[in-house]
Motif scaffolding. Structure first.
Motif, PDB file in Angstrom:
ATOM      1  N   LEU A  62       6.692   3.149  62.468  1.00 48.83           N
ATOM      2  CA  LEU A  62       5.826   2.125  61.870  1.00 48.83           C
ATOM      3  C   LEU A  62       4.673   2.752  61.087  1.00 48.83           C
ATOM      4  CD1 LEU A  62       5.640  -0.447  64.792  1.00 48.83           C
ATOM      5  CD2 LEU A  62       6.942  -0.647  62.684  1.00 48.83           C
ATOM      6  N   LEU A  63       4.094   3.815  61.638  1.00 45.57           N
ATOM      7  CA  LEU A  63       2.929   4.386  60.976  1.00 45.57           C
ATOM      8  C   LEU A  63       3.289   5.073  59.667  1.00 45.57           C
ATOM      9  CD1 LEU A  63       0.615   5.730  63.772  1.00 45.57           C
ATOM     10  CD2 LEU A  63       0.295   3.801  62.260  1.00 45.57           C
ATOM     11  N   LEU A  64       4.467   5.680  59.643  1.00 47.84           N
ATOM     12  CA  LEU A  64       4.858   6.344  58.402  1.00 47.84           C
ATOM     13  C   LEU A  64       5.015   5.332  57.279  1.00 47.84           C
ATOM     14  CD1 LEU A  64       7.329   9.036  59.741  1.00 47.84           C
ATOM     15  CD2 LEU A  64       5.109   9.412  58.685  1.00 47.84           C
ATOM     16  N   VAL A  65       5.469   4.136  57.643  1.00 44.80           N
ATOM     17  CA  VAL A  65       5.579   3.088  56.627  1.00 44.80           C
ATOM     18  C   VAL A  65       4.186   2.565  56.270  1.00 44.80           C
ATOM     19  CG1 VAL A  65       6.523   0.818  56.112  1.00 44.80           C
ATOM     20  CG2 VAL A  65       7.875   2.464  57.413  1.00 44.80           C
ATOM     21  N   THR A  66       3.381   2.297  57.302  1.00 50.77           N
ATOM     22  CA  THR A  66       2.053   1.727  57.078  1.00 50.77           C
ATOM     23  C   THR A  66       1.177   2.647  56.220  1.00 50.77           C
ATOM     24  OG1 THR A  66       2.254   0.848  59.301  1.00 50.77           O
ATOM     25  CG2 THR A  66       0.123   0.621  58.260  1.00 50.77           C
ATOM     26  N   ARG A  67       1.226   3.933  56.511  1.00 47.38           N
ATOM     27  CA  ARG A  67       0.321   4.849  55.808  1.00 47.38           C
ATOM     28  C   ARG A  67       0.624   4.893  54.316  1.00 47.38           C
ATOM     29  NH1 ARG A  67       2.004  10.344  54.809  1.00 47.38           N
ATOM     30  NH2 ARG A  67       0.027  11.370  55.142  1.00 47.38           N
ATOM     31  N   VAL A  68       1.899   4.699  53.988  1.00 47.27           N
ATOM     32  CA  VAL A  68       2.245   4.693  52.566  1.00 47.27           C
ATOM     33  C   VAL A  68       1.888   3.361  51.931  1.00 47.27           C
ATOM     34  CG1 VAL A  68       4.115   4.909  50.905  1.00 47.27           C
ATOM     35  CG2 VAL A  68       4.055   6.389  52.904  1.00 47.27           C
ATOM     36  N   THR A  69       2.303   2.251  52.567  1.00 50.23           N
ATOM     37  CA  THR A  69       2.071   0.954  51.932  1.00 50.23           C
ATOM     38  C   THR A  69       0.590   0.630  51.828  1.00 50.23           C
ATOM     39  OG1 THR A  69       2.626   0.043  54.079  1.00 50.23           O
ATOM     40  CG2 THR A  69       4.257  -0.241  52.349  1.00 50.23           C
ATOM     41  N   PHE A  70      -0.197   1.024  52.848  1.00 50.44           N
ATOM     42  CA  PHE A  70      -1.622   0.706  52.799  1.00 50.44           C
ATOM     43  C   PHE A  70      -2.459   1.874  52.292  1.00 50.44           C
ATOM     44  CE2 PHE A  70      -1.119  -2.677  56.331  1.00 50.44           C
ATOM     45  CZ  PHE A  70      -0.659  -3.574  55.393  1.00 50.44           C
ATOM     46  N   LYS A  71      -1.816   2.927  51.832  1.00 51.45           N
ATOM     47  CA  LYS A  71      -2.509   4.103  51.301  1.00 51.45           C
ATOM     48  C   LYS A  71      -3.528   4.655  52.282  1.00 51.45           C
ATOM     49  CE  LYS A  71      -1.824   2.718  46.556  1.00 51.45           C
ATOM     50  NZ  LYS A  71      -1.052   1.488  46.929  1.00 51.45           N
ATOM     51  N   LEU A  72      -3.049   4.950  53.485  1.00 52.85           N
ATOM     52  CA  LEU A  72      -3.960   5.447  54.515  1.00 52.85           C
ATOM     53  C   LEU A  72      -3.706   6.920  54.825  1.00 52.85           C
ATOM     54  CD1 LEU A  72      -3.827   2.337  56.863  1.00 52.85           C
ATOM     55  CD2 LEU A  72      -5.708   3.015  55.394  1.00 52.85           C
TER      56      LEU A  72
ATOM     57  N   HIS B 206     -18.874   4.601  55.035  1.00 52.30           N
ATOM     58  CA  HIS B 206     -18.623   3.397  54.230  1.00 52.30           C
ATOM     59  C   HIS B 206     -17.210   3.407  53.664  1.00 52.30           C
ATOM     60  CE1 HIS B 206     -19.396  -0.077  51.807  1.00 52.30           C
ATOM     61  NE2 HIS B 206     -19.077   0.570  50.699  1.00 52.30           N
ATOM     62  N   ASP B 207     -16.749   4.589  53.259  1.00 52.75           N
ATOM     63  CA  ASP B 207     -15.379   4.681  52.735  1.00 52.75           C
ATOM     64  C   ASP B 207     -14.374   4.206  53.776  1.00 52.75           C
ATOM     65  OD1 ASP B 207     -16.315   5.731  50.411  1.00 52.75           O
ATOM     66  OD2 ASP B 207     -16.032   7.827  51.021  1.00 52.75           O
ATOM     67  N   VAL B 208     -14.628   4.574  55.031  1.00 56.88           N
ATOM     68  CA  VAL B 208     -13.699   4.189  56.096  1.00 56.88           C
ATOM     69  C   VAL B 208     -13.602   2.668  56.147  1.00 56.88           C
ATOM     70  CG1 VAL B 208     -13.250   4.282  58.571  1.00 56.88           C
ATOM     71  CG2 VAL B 208     -14.212   6.266  57.414  1.00 56.88           C
ATOM     72  N   THR B 209     -14.764   2.028  56.171  1.00 52.55           N
ATOM     73  CA  THR B 209     -14.771   0.570  56.230  1.00 52.55           C
ATOM     74  C   THR B 209     -14.012  -0.012  55.040  1.00 52.55           C
ATOM     75  OG1 THR B 209     -16.980   0.820  57.138  1.00 52.55           O
ATOM     76  CG2 THR B 209     -16.283  -1.401  56.592  1.00 52.55           C
ATOM     77  N   GLN B 210     -14.345   0.516  53.868  1.00 52.28           N
ATOM     78  CA  GLN B 210     -13.701  -0.002  52.651  1.00 52.28           C
ATOM     79  C   GLN B 210     -12.184   0.146  52.708  1.00 52.28           C
ATOM     80  OE1 GLN B 210     -14.863  -1.862  50.665  1.00 52.28           O
ATOM     81  NE2 GLN B 210     -16.665  -1.243  49.540  1.00 52.28           N
ATOM     82  N   ASP B 211     -11.748   1.362  52.996  1.00 54.50           N
ATOM     83  CA  ASP B 211     -10.319   1.659  52.944  1.00 54.50           C
ATOM     84  C   ASP B 211      -9.513   0.799  53.908  1.00 54.50           C
ATOM     85  OD1 ASP B 211     -10.885   3.533  51.102  1.00 54.50           O
ATOM     86  OD2 ASP B 211     -10.688   5.272  52.434  1.00 54.50           O
ATOM     87  N   ILE B 212     -10.103   0.554  55.075  1.00 51.94           N
ATOM     88  CA  ILE B 212      -9.319  -0.129  56.094  1.00 51.94           C
ATOM     89  C   ILE B 212      -9.441  -1.648  55.973  1.00 51.94           C
ATOM     90  CG2 ILE B 212      -9.071  -0.401  58.599  1.00 51.94           C
ATOM     91  CD1 ILE B 212      -9.831   2.668  58.635  1.00 51.94           C
TER      92      ILE B 212
END
Lengths: 451, 477
Positions: free
Chosen positions: B277-287, B20-26
């Motif tokens: 791109l992923l290094l930016v995405t992981r920070v901005t989307f807290k992934l 469920h956390d996965v669904t929520q986070d993404i």
């Protein structure tokens, strides 16, 4: 972490026994090979050209016209200077070189395979890794053979070693070859050759030691150092695969050049090595060993053979297409020589090359079921192993023996000798460690492998 | 796939996530309102896009004479940019197809955005083909369509036509692959939708996905088949792009190693772009729990390997140019390294071959900042590689009187900016409206690669211990 294991890897150990009966069989084959080779040499020495050629069935095409025709279609191999004084034994030296290079490749791919598995941390292959790990032992035999051949009979194989080709003003002076003498000269070549073999054998030796030690002491330390050794070998192979291809094979046709050649020859070695690994596993299974290797592992080996047959074809075709398309005479001569030159004795090999190494493996290994069925895998291994012998044959023979080539007793004898020696050495090496690396940290993954 | 995972394997999902956390986070960023950062970034790319679109429009209106091309260097930034973008477009399919065939579990967190990036990069590449055409409204003449213009027909002998086929096939298959992978996730969002609009749109695009066993079985088949088709496609695209040059007789272009060397270079730059791109995405989307240090390290290793393969190819070309004894070829390479374009050559060598070697140190491989810097450096280097191959081979004509240099005009630069605008606009739209991580694939591999999985760890360990006991008894008896 492991799910529901009913299997404790530490209990597994299985030793291959190289029985007296097995030894006898292999040695008998070796003796037969030597006899065939001896008869072949005798026939060559007595000028019994026609019979030596009989298998390929090109005897009828001999004649003065053919020799002249052949001369036009050469890409600078040693054969182009032999028209006046042809020594029939040259064919023996060329054959030894051919098999030496071919079997060195199979042996070193064993190490390459293991290294790739460690570098990529593949789990499934840990059940079969002891098989390829035994192959490089054969380098201890091919290395001195090739080095010796180069020192004593190099001028038979390499045009650039002929007397006077690089000396200005002499009869045989060749401007193009002289331009390459900074790289193609006796000393530098020998240094490279020794270094290449030293790197291969040295790294293998260290890897093998760590691997066997792991069986005794367990833990993950050996695994970590094998990852490092494997990585080191990949780097060494990245350089030495191209160097060995340029030196040992491409420089035979001294005038000719192709930037792809290093990767082309490597891809040929690679897929052959994969086929020999697969075949060895299957034959051991037939003898009752390695029953823990299941259809899923075979499936993966089959996929490798399938994929790298296609990769070889890709490299072969790209090289051919670009040369054909640009149509520079100094490049196209290579294919012309094989297709039209030397009384067309190499043409059939060229055609079989593509059939054995692309069409057959492609069609045989296409389906999932085929990759999981031993008999289909064996058929594919047969095509790949024979096919890539043909591939090396057509790389080496036109430039070394030219018109005097063919498929005769010398060829078959040499193959039998090398193949049985390889089987003997590898079987002997297999007895030195358990067939399963019982403390491999990924072994349990592999034993539960299911795709 | 085997569920037994060796305890020494690195974890790929951290933070003790439940399904469920996965669904929520993404889903969070898909369902929530756009953040301020997103708005700013999107705004900037729209501005760049608009300026680029103006430049491209002007190029079309005036013709390609507005570029800095001359009679010697008749191909420069236009084709450089094209090859650069096509190269970047390799990583997506490599990650989704080749790594799927190799059963690499770490692909699951990065494949979605890598594939999206691929599609956008190929669109950018296509925009340069259209920009090239001079009369872009006649683009369909590149296809072998029945026509009423007499004998007008494409030249099948030309690698440029092979390019049209290769790239359009690649684009279609990549698009289908990406979309197929999206369907189950779209259905998840549909099922969670709060507004009518999102229920309608996500419902429409999830194609009535039910999640039954049968649909999943079919889904698996389709994925494998598409992966099988895509794998040779990945190789074919840059192979054929390389043949645009290698089939010619220009020194520096005609060399047989080009096909695999271009493919390796493409994977190299594609992975670098994914990394950026992923290094930016992981920070901005807290992934950070999904795109872990392990993922970053894996990509850095791929970058090092492919960069080194490219390095071997550079050296091979240089060596064979000398070895061949062909004067034109030797001159071309010496001129590349020491001639007027020496700076471009050494830029390429430094960025592509030398810079990734710092990843031999584990500390560097795991450093987020350095990974980001190198990933950008690599793509700069790969742009220069194409520039070197194209311009430095052309600028020395056979007649010294025709020797020339190339200098870009405002429209060369503007058209390049257009592609950046297009790329980032599309990427930000994707990041906002679609899940950037493949939720169900991450869930599918979580067992064994996630920390604290399953949640009732203590109870599980108990079972495991008993299991091993039984196992020992069985194997002893």
């Amino acid at each position: 972490m492991a799910g529901h294991s009913h299997f404790s890897p530490a209990n597994v150990e299985e030793y291959f026994e190289f029985t007296a009966e097995g030894r006898k069989k292999v040695l008998t084959a070796l003796v037969i090979g030597i006899v065939v080779l001896g008869v072949g040499i005798y026939m060559l020495m007595n000028g019994n050209h026609e019979e030596a050629h009989a298998v390929a069935g090109h005897a009828a095409e001999h004649g003065g016209h053919a020799a002249e025709h052949g001369k036009e279609m050469l890409s600078g191999g040693a054969a182009s200077h032999h028209e006046t004084a042809w020594d029939p034994l040259n064919r023996l030296w060329a054959n030894l070189w051919l098999n030496g290079v071919y079997f060195s490749g199979i042996a070193v791919i064993g190490m390459f395979f293991v290294s790739i598995q460690y570098l990529s941390k593949a789990g499934w292959s840990s059940v079969v890794k002891r098989i390829p790990e035994a192959f490089p032992k054969f380098l201890l035999f091919t290395a001195p053979l090739l080095i010796g051949l180069f020192i004593f009979k190099g001028d038979v194989i390499f045009h650039w070693m002929h007397e006077g080709v690089t000396v200005k003003g002499t009869e045989h002076y060749d401007k193009i070859i002289a331009g390459k003498s900074g790289y193609l000269n006796f000393t530098f070549f020998l240094v490279r050759m020794v270094l290449i073999f030293a790197a291969w054998i040295g790294l293998w030796f260290m890897m093998r030691k760590k691997s066997i030690e792991e069986d005794l002491i367990g833990g993950t330390e050996n695994f970590t150092s094998m990852v490092k050794l494997g990585t080191g070998f990949i780097v060494a192979m990245g350089i030495s695969s191209s160097l060995s291809a340029w030196d040992w094979v491409m420089s035979i046709d001294t005038h000719w050049f192709s930037t792809m050649f290093g990767w082309y020859m490597f891809s040929s070695w690679h897929v052959t090595g994969l086929a020999v690994i697969t075949l060895t596993v299957l034959l051991l299974q037939d003898k009752g060993y390695m029953q823990y290797v299941n259809a899923n592992h075979l499936h993966d080996l089959g996929k490798f053979m399938f994929a790298f047959s296609i990769f070889w074809t890709y490299v072969w075709f790209a090289q051919f297409l670009l040369i054909y398309y640009a149509n520079f005479s100094e490049e196209t001569i290579y294919f012309l020589e094989r297709w039209e030159g030397h009384n067309k004795i190499y043409k059939a090999t060229e055609i079989l090359n593509v059939f054995f190494n692309f069409f057959f493996p492609f069609l045989v290994m296409m389906s999932r079921d085929a990759k999981r069925t031993p008999i289909f895998l064996k058929i594919c291994c047969f095509f790949v192993i024979v096919g890539h012998y043909l591939d090396f044959y057509q790389m080496i023979m036109p430039g070394t023996v030219g018109d005097h080539g063919g498929y005769g007793l010398v060829e078959f004898g040499t193959i039998i000798v090398f193949a049985s020696a390889f089987i003997y050495v590898v079987s002997h090496e297999l007895t030195k460690a358990s067939l399963i690396a019982k403390n491999h940290p990924f072994l349990e993954e592999a034993l539960h492998h299911d795709i | 796939m085997s569920h037994v995972v060796s305890p020494i394997r690195e974890k790929l999902v951290s933070g003790g996530k439940s399904y469920h956390d996965v669904t929520q986070d993404i889903c969070r960023q898909v369902e929530g309102a756009p953040t301020k950062e997103w708005k700013i970034a999107f705004g900037i790319s729209c501005v760049i896009f608009t300026y680029g679109a103006y430049c491209l429009g002007y190029t079309w209106w005036q013709g390609i004479g507005v570029w800095g091309l001359n009679k010697t260097v008749g191909w420069a930034w236009d084709i450089t940019n094209f090859v650069w973008w096509v190269g970047i477009g390799h990583a997506g399919t490599l990650i989704s197809a080749v790594l799927l065939l190799f059963r690499q579990k770490w692909r699951t967190s990065i494949n979605r955005s890598a594939e999206a990036m691929t599609i956008f990069a190929v669109l950018c590449a296509a925009s340069f083909i259209l920009a090239h055409m001079g009369r872009p409204w006649l683009f369909h003449w590149a296809l072998p369509l029945p026509n009423t213009f007499g004998s007008l027909w494409v030249n099948f002998n030309s690698p440029l036509v092979w390019d049209v086929f290769a790239i359009s096939t690649y684009l279609s298959v990549s698009l289908v692959f990406w979309y197929m992978g999206l369907v189950p996730d779209l259905a998840t969002i549909r099922d969670r939708a709060q507004t009518k609009a999102s229920k309608f749109w996500y419902g429409l695009f999830s194609l009535g996905w039910t999640g039954s066993a049968k649909t999943w079985a079919r889904y698996e088949y389709v994925s494998l088949i598409l992966a099988g088709i895509s794998t040779p496609l990945v190789l074919s695209v840059h192979t054929i792009v390389s043949m645009d040059f290698a089939t010619s007789v220009i020194p520096g272009w005609h060399t047989t190693i080009f096909p695999p060397y271009f493919v390796a270079g493409a994977i190299f730059s594609g992975f670098a772009m994914v990394q950026t791109l992923l290094l930016v995405t992981r920070v901005t989307f807290k992934l950070e729990d999904y795109i872990t240090i392990e993922h970053i390290e894996m990509m850095n290793i791929v970058i090092t390997v492919t960069g080194s393969i490219v390095g071997i190819a550079y050296l091979t070309e240089f060596f064979i140019a000398w070895y061949s004894g062909v004067e034109y070829e030797s001159y071309c390479f010496v001129n590349r390294a020491t001639g007027p374009y020496w700076w471009a050559y050494w830029m390429m060598m430094t960025c592509n071959v030398i810079s990734p070697q710092v990843f031999w140190f584990k500390k560097v491989r795991q450093s987020i900042l350095l990974s980001f810097v190198i990933s950008v450096v690599v793509n700069i280097g790969m742009w220069f590689e194409r520039f070197v191959i194209i311009v430095s081979s052309l600028h020395r004509d056979y007649l010294p009187s025709s020797w020339a240099m190339f200098s870009p005009t405002r429209y060369d630069i503007g058209d390049y900016l257009f592609s950046f605008g297009l790329f980032f606009t599309l990427f930000f739209l994707f990041a906002k409206f679609l899940p950037v991580i493949n939720m169900f694939e991450v869930k599918a591999v979580m067992k064994g690669v996630s920390t604290k999985y399953p949640k009732k760890q203590v109870a599980h360990k108990q079972i495991e211990k008993e299991d091993t006991k039984i196992g020992e008894e069985v194997s002893e008896s």
